[in-house]
Design a protein around this motif. Structure first.
Motif, PDB file in Angstrom:
ATOM      1  N   ILE A 198       0.847  -1.201   0.000  1.00  0.00           N
ATOM      2  CA  ILE A 198       0.000   0.000   0.000  1.00  0.00           C
ATOM      3  C   ILE A 198       0.884   1.253   0.000  1.00  0.00           C
ATOM      4  O   ILE A 198       2.083   1.191   0.284  1.00  0.00           O
ATOM      5  N   ALA A 199       0.253   2.378  -0.287  1.00  0.00           N
ATOM      6  CA  ALA A 199       0.871   3.687  -0.043  1.00  0.00           C
ATOM      7  C   ALA A 199      -0.044   4.423   0.922  1.00  0.00           C
ATOM      8  O   ALA A 199      -1.262   4.200   0.929  1.00  0.00           O
ATOM      9  N   GLY A 246       5.444   4.188   0.981  1.00  0.00           N
ATOM     10  CA  GLY A 246       4.908   2.857   0.720  1.00  0.00           C
ATOM     11  C   GLY A 246       5.199   1.907   1.861  1.00  0.00           C
ATOM     12  O   GLY A 246       6.114   2.133   2.663  1.00  0.00           O
ATOM     13  N   ALA A 247       4.403   0.864   1.948  1.00  0.00           N
ATOM     14  CA  ALA A 247       4.646  -0.172   2.959  1.00  0.00           C
ATOM     15  C   ALA A 247       4.158  -1.507   2.411  1.00  0.00           C
ATOM     16  O   ALA A 247       3.161  -1.549   1.675  1.00  0.00           O
ATOM     17  N   ALA A 301      -9.158 -12.248  -0.413  1.00  0.00           N
ATOM     18  CA  ALA A 301     -10.279 -11.431  -0.911  1.00  0.00           C
ATOM     19  C   ALA A 301     -10.342 -10.107  -0.163  1.00  0.00           C
ATOM     20  O   ALA A 301     -10.584  -9.052  -0.758  1.00  0.00           O
ATOM     21  N   VAL A 302     -10.111 -10.149   1.133  1.00  0.00           N
ATOM     22  CA  VAL A 302     -10.155  -8.914   1.924  1.00  0.00           C
ATOM     23  C   VAL A 302      -8.979  -8.008   1.553  1.00  0.00           C
ATOM     24  O   VAL A 302      -9.145  -6.790   1.379  1.00  0.00           O
ATOM     25  N   LEU A 303      -7.807  -8.578   1.387  1.00  0.00           N
ATOM     26  CA  LEU A 303      -6.627  -7.750   1.093  1.00  0.00           C
ATOM     27  C   LEU A 303      -6.675  -7.170  -0.323  1.00  0.00           C
ATOM     28  O   LEU A 303      -6.084  -6.110  -0.573  1.00  0.00           O
ATOM     29  N   ALA A 304      -7.383  -7.843  -1.219  1.00  0.00           N
ATOM     30  CA  ALA A 304      -7.424  -7.387  -2.617  1.00  0.00           C
ATOM     31  C   ALA A 304      -7.943  -5.957  -2.731  1.00  0.00           C
ATOM     32  O   ALA A 304      -7.504  -5.189  -3.592  1.00  0.00           O
ATOM     33  N   ARG A 336      -3.126   0.122  -3.411  1.00  0.00           N
ATOM     34  CA  ARG A 336      -3.935   1.345  -3.315  1.00  0.00           C
ATOM     35  C   ARG A 336      -3.195   2.393  -2.498  1.00  0.00           C
ATOM     36  O   ARG A 336      -2.422   2.062  -1.575  1.00  0.00           O
ATOM     37  N   ASN A 337      -3.482   3.653  -2.807  1.00  0.00           N
ATOM     38  CA  ASN A 337      -3.088   4.743  -1.928  1.00  0.00           C
ATOM     39  C   ASN A 337      -4.213   4.880  -0.904  1.00  0.00           C
ATOM     40  O   ASN A 337      -5.305   5.342  -1.251  1.00  0.00           O
TER      41      ASN A 337
END
Ligand SMILES: Nc1nc2c(c(=O)[nH]1)N=C([C@H](O)[C@H](O)COP(=O)(O)OP(=O)(O)OP(=O)(O)O)CN2
Length: 130
Positions: free
Chosen positions: A12-13, A29-30, A61-64, A69-70
């Motif tokens: 993610i950012a 970012g991380a 599915a949850v992480l998708a 994404r920012n």
């Protein structure tokens, strides 16, 4: 209590716009390694907590929805401090929703989500399930 843990990761950012976070106030970012642990008091009729494939798919599915994404611009997270702890709660709550919707009668009574920010620091959130 029995438990099953599955692991995935999310890139993610985000920024943490509070002086407490120093340089992390800027967009950065991380990559979080995410572990989800499912608990139940007794095993099901197949002698498992939850099928590993099912648990892995649920976490994926949850992480998708967060991946690549920012988070500063994510409609559900705008204006929130997306700390490791807060993201652990967001993911745990979404995982709970996912299980309730897609796996009625799953038998899981408690859920732990841990986000590993780097090898020496991690945070998490524990919640019960209905
Ligand atoms: N409890 C938390 N503390 C911090 C979080 C967090 O999510 N939960 N996040 C950050 C930053 O986002 C980043 O991950 C690290 O920031 P940084 O300032 O580079 O690193 P440290 O805080 O480890 O070290 P400092 O010596 O304070 O710079 C920070 N904290």
């Amino acid at each position: 209590m029995y438990r099953l843990t599955v692991r995935d990761h999310v890139m993610i950012a985000h920024s943490l716009p509070d002086p407490a976070f120093g340089p992390a106030q800027a967009l950065h970012g991380a990559t979080f390694v995410v572990e989800a642990t499912f608990h139940r008091a007794e095993l099901n009729e197949k002698a498992i907590v939850l099928d590993i494939g099912v648990a892995t798919a649920a976490l994926g599915a949850v992480l998708a929805d967060l991946n690549y994404r920012n988070l500063d611009e994510h409609p559900d997270l705008v204006g929130q401090l997306t700390t490791t702890e807060h993201l652990a709660r967001v993911i745990a709550d979404r995982l709970a929703e996912h299980l309730g919707r897609d796996l009625p009668g799953h038998g899981v009574t408690e859920l732990d989500v841990v986000l590993r920010e780097h090898p020496d620091a991690w945070a998490g959130y524990t919640r019960s399930l209905d």
